[in-house]
Design an enzyme around this catalytic site. Structure first.
Site, mmCIF file in Angstrom:
data_model
loop_
_atom_site.group_PDB
_atom_site.id
_atom_site.type_symbol
_atom_site.label_atom_id
_atom_site.label_comp_id
_atom_site.label_asym_id
_atom_site.label_seq_id
_atom_site.Cartn_x
_atom_site.Cartn_y
_atom_site.Cartn_z
ATOM 1 N N TYR A 251 -6.584 2.011 2.272
ATOM 2 C CA TYR A 251 -6.383 1.433 0.939
ATOM 3 C C TYR A 251 -7.585 0.566 0.568
ATOM 4 C CZ TYR A 251 -4.692 -1.092 -3.081
ATOM 5 O OH TYR A 251 -4.585 -1.602 -4.341
ATOM 6 N N HIS B 80 -18.402 36.672 -29.801
ATOM 7 C CA HIS B 80 -19.559 35.938 -30.363
ATOM 8 C C HIS B 80 -19.252 35.428 -31.777
ATOM 9 C CE1 HIS B 80 -22.040 37.938 -27.190
ATOM 10 N NE2 HIS B 80 -21.191 38.917 -27.434
ATOM 11 N N SER C 280 -9.525 13.698 -48.970
ATOM 12 C CA SER C 280 -10.736 12.883 -49.050
ATOM 13 C C SER C 280 -10.533 11.754 -50.042
ATOM 14 C CB SER C 280 -11.892 13.784 -49.504
ATOM 15 O OG SER C 280 -12.912 13.012 -50.114
ATOM 16 N N LYS D 71 -9.799 18.212 -51.536
ATOM 17 C CA LYS D 71 -9.867 18.442 -50.095
ATOM 18 C C LYS D 71 -8.523 18.478 -49.384
ATOM 19 C CE LYS D 71 -13.435 17.974 -47.752
ATOM 20 N NZ LYS D 71 -14.030 19.014 -46.924
ATOM 21 N N ASN E 109 0.822 -1.223 0.000
ATOM 22 C CA ASN E 109 0.000 0.000 0.000
ATOM 23 C C ASN E 109 0.855 1.272 0.000
ATOM 24 O OD1 ASN E 109 -1.966 -1.877 0.118
ATOM 25 N ND2 ASN E 109 -2.725 -1.363 2.162
ATOM 26 N N GLN F 282 -6.532 0.853 -7.505
ATOM 27 C CA GLN F 282 -5.755 0.319 -8.622
ATOM 28 C C GLN F 282 -6.334 0.741 -9.979
ATOM 29 O OE1 GLN F 282 -4.377 -3.923 -8.584
ATOM 30 N NE2 GLN F 282 -5.767 -4.113 -10.314
ATOM 31 N N GLU G 239 -8.433 18.292 -35.590
ATOM 32 C CA GLU G 239 -9.721 17.708 -35.186
ATOM 33 C C GLU G 239 -9.520 16.555 -34.208
ATOM 34 O OE1 GLU G 239 -12.722 18.038 -38.877
ATOM 35 O OE2 GLU G 239 -10.815 17.126 -39.385
HETATM 36 N N1 ARG Z 1 -1.677 -3.465 -7.609
HETATM 37 C C1 ARG Z 1 -2.072 -2.746 -6.451
HETATM 38 C C2 ARG Z 1 -2.515 -1.302 -6.814
HETATM 39 O O1 ARG Z 1 -2.223 -0.881 -7.872
HETATM 40 C C3 ARG Z 1 -0.934 -2.684 -5.497
HETATM 41 C C4 ARG Z 1 -1.334 -2.598 -4.065
HETATM 42 C C5 ARG Z 1 -1.980 -3.852 -3.648
HETATM 43 N N2 ARG Z 1 -2.352 -3.795 -2.278
HETATM 44 C C6 ARG Z 1 -3.261 -4.625 -1.750
HETATM 45 N N3 ARG Z 1 -3.536 -4.469 -0.508
HETATM 46 N N4 ARG Z 1 -3.886 -5.490 -2.488
HETATM 47 O O2 ARG Z 1 -3.154 -0.655 -6.038
#
Ligand code: ARG
Length: 485
Positions: free
Chosen positions: A319, A158, A279, A285, A112, A324, A292
């Protein structure tokens, strides 16, 4: 032990390949491969220094990490049942130097804090690249503007003729907006470049690790201290993507103007052949396809931003695996931005400017009417609102009688007991005279535009220096970490 190093303990053999494919981040973890290695080298260096692991073990880990980096991600066993790049690298280390040694690397950290650190490192590199792109684009626009400080053009409100200006002044409006994008990114950088490493899973660790040391080794400016926020927040990503969206608005205006100004109806710009398509049926063209496509691609920045905001909204601490799913959208916005900046720069640098047509438009369609009203205020000492009404009447008559303003103004002035010298009228109706008079700060007078160009150039040089210093700093920390011995 051959079994999956992540799942074997708690989950045993329970693998369903569809589930594994659905949840892996390996498909987009290439973006953080380098950062992850650097992050692990820094963490291991610190573990050695704090006597949490032995120097002997730590050195083996770091040397093998460097080997893995040099061989590249493609050479690894990218088994999706390992979840992600963090586990793939650890798995490789274990294969190479054995679990007794390699298994010590993850002491006192979690994926994490690891992934949050990796993303911040990868993103700072990318933000510096975008900054470089915006700085180069601005410098190039300024040098084109220099050639057009006297190129008469008409300004629109405008999308109707408003007042005369110059193409140089018009181009400066782009730089004025891009400068704010540059400043916003430089400011956001301060909130990207802070280290969450050491936050652990969410409550730091009982090992006596040194967060300041890893922060320094990885070139971060500060810590994000609170360990729950450290692993949980992705607001720095939202911030960057918001800035890219705003930048997208500014860049899409440039694209839109390249498109309309190169129509037959405007005919003031011509894109070089390289940036156009033709085109399959209409042989005549020359279509502005690149502008674009850029206009459309820039819209995806907004979509990506909304996706990320929606993923984050109401997630609980800390977390969650949802996080992810954010990064692919971030990287998509980053690459779209980098590529689009490059395309716009190419289009502008190869653009043909039709000065005659610009001049023609500047004289047409009553663009100097404001100055005529202002002249009445100055010469006849009447309130502006009255002058505005009188000139409006002059324009109406001129249209109705299909005559020039100069041929109808006399009678109308007479009706209101006013007189204006012929020379004063001529000057008021001359677009170049209009321009020359508008010399206050930010105006289109050539002398003011020249001053503004110089002042933008000076400021942009300062941003360029700041970006170079940061790039150099990061290059040095990478060199140091990857040359460990
Ligand atoms: N692949 C995970 C992400 O991108 C990494 C962290 C994973 N952590 C966990 N507690 N599963 O977030």
């Amino acid at each position: 032990m051959d079994k999956n190093i992540l799942r074997r303990g708690r989950l045993g053999d329970s693998i369903n390949s569809k589930v594994i494919e659905y949840t892996t981040s390996l498909t987009f973890d290439g973006e953080i491969f380098e950062s992850d290695i650097l992050c692990s080298i820094a963490h291991t260096t610190m573990l050695i220094e704090r006597n949490i692991i032995s120097k002997e073990d730590g050195s083996k880990i770091i040397k093998e990490l460097i080997n893995i980096y040099k061989n590249g991600m493609e050479t690894l066993d990218l088994d999706p049942s390992l979840d992600d790049i963090h586990m793939v690298i650890e798995n490789e280390l274990i294969k190479k130097i054995g679990e007794d040694v390699a298994g010590r690397m993850h002491t006192g950290r979690s994926r994490n804090d690891q992934v949050a650190t990796d993303i911040r490192m990868a993103l700072r590199d990318k933000v510096l690249l975008i900054l470089k792109g915006l700085i180069n684009l601005s410098k190039n626009i300024l040098s084109i503007a220099e050639d057009h400080v006297e190129t008469l053009f008409v300004g629109y409100t405008h999308l109707q003729h408003a007042q005369p200006t110059t193409y140089g002044h018009h181009l400066l409006s782009y730089v004025s907006a891009l400068e704010r994008d540059i400043l916003r990114l430089l400011d956001a950088y301060k909130r990207i470049n802070i280290s969450p490493l050491g936050c652990g899973a969410m409550a730091t660790t009982g090992f006596d690790i040194d967060r300041i040391r890893t922060m320094e080794l990885l070139g971060f400016d500060k810590l994000i201290e609170n360990s729950m926020d450290g692993v949980s927040t992705r607001d720095f990503i939202v911030e960057v993507m918001s800035i890219l969206s705003i930048m997208g608005i500014n860049l899409s205006k440039i694209c839109e103007e390249l498109i309309i100004f190169s129509t037959y109806e405007f005919r003031v710009l011509e894109l070089s052949n390289t940036y156009t398509s033709t085109s399959s049926i209409m042989p005549q063209k020359k279509n502005p396809d690149v502008a674009e496509i850029a206009r459309a691609k820039l819209s995806t920045l907004n979509g990506n931003l909304i996706t990320v905001l929606t993923i984050l909204k109401a997630l609980p601490n800390t977390y969650n695996r949802d996080l992810q799913e954010i990064t692919p959208h971030l990287w998509d916005s980053v690459y779209t931005s980098l590529d689009t900046i490059e395309m716009i720069e190419g289009m502008l640098l190869t653009l043909k400017v039709n000065k005659d047509r610009m001049k023609e438009l500047s004289e047409k369609n009553y663009s100097t009417a404001t100055e005529l009203a202002d002249t009445l205020v100055r010469e006849c000492n009447i309130p502006f609102r009255r002058a505005h009404g009188i000139v409006g009447e002059v324009v109406r008559e001129s249209i109705e009688k299909n005559k020039n303003m100069i041929d109808v103004i006399k009678d109308i002035l007479k009706k209101y007991n006013l007189t204006l010298e012929k020379e004063a009228i001529r000057r008021a109706l001359d677009p170049m005279e209009n321009i020359k008079m508008r010399k206050i700060i930010g105006g289109p007078a050539p002398e003011e535009v020249i001053r503004a160009i110089e002042s933008y150039n000076n400021r942009i040089k300062d941003y360029e220096d700041r970006v170079s210093i940061e790039i150099e700093k990061i290059k040095n920390i990478k060199n140091k970490l990857l040359n460990y011995n």
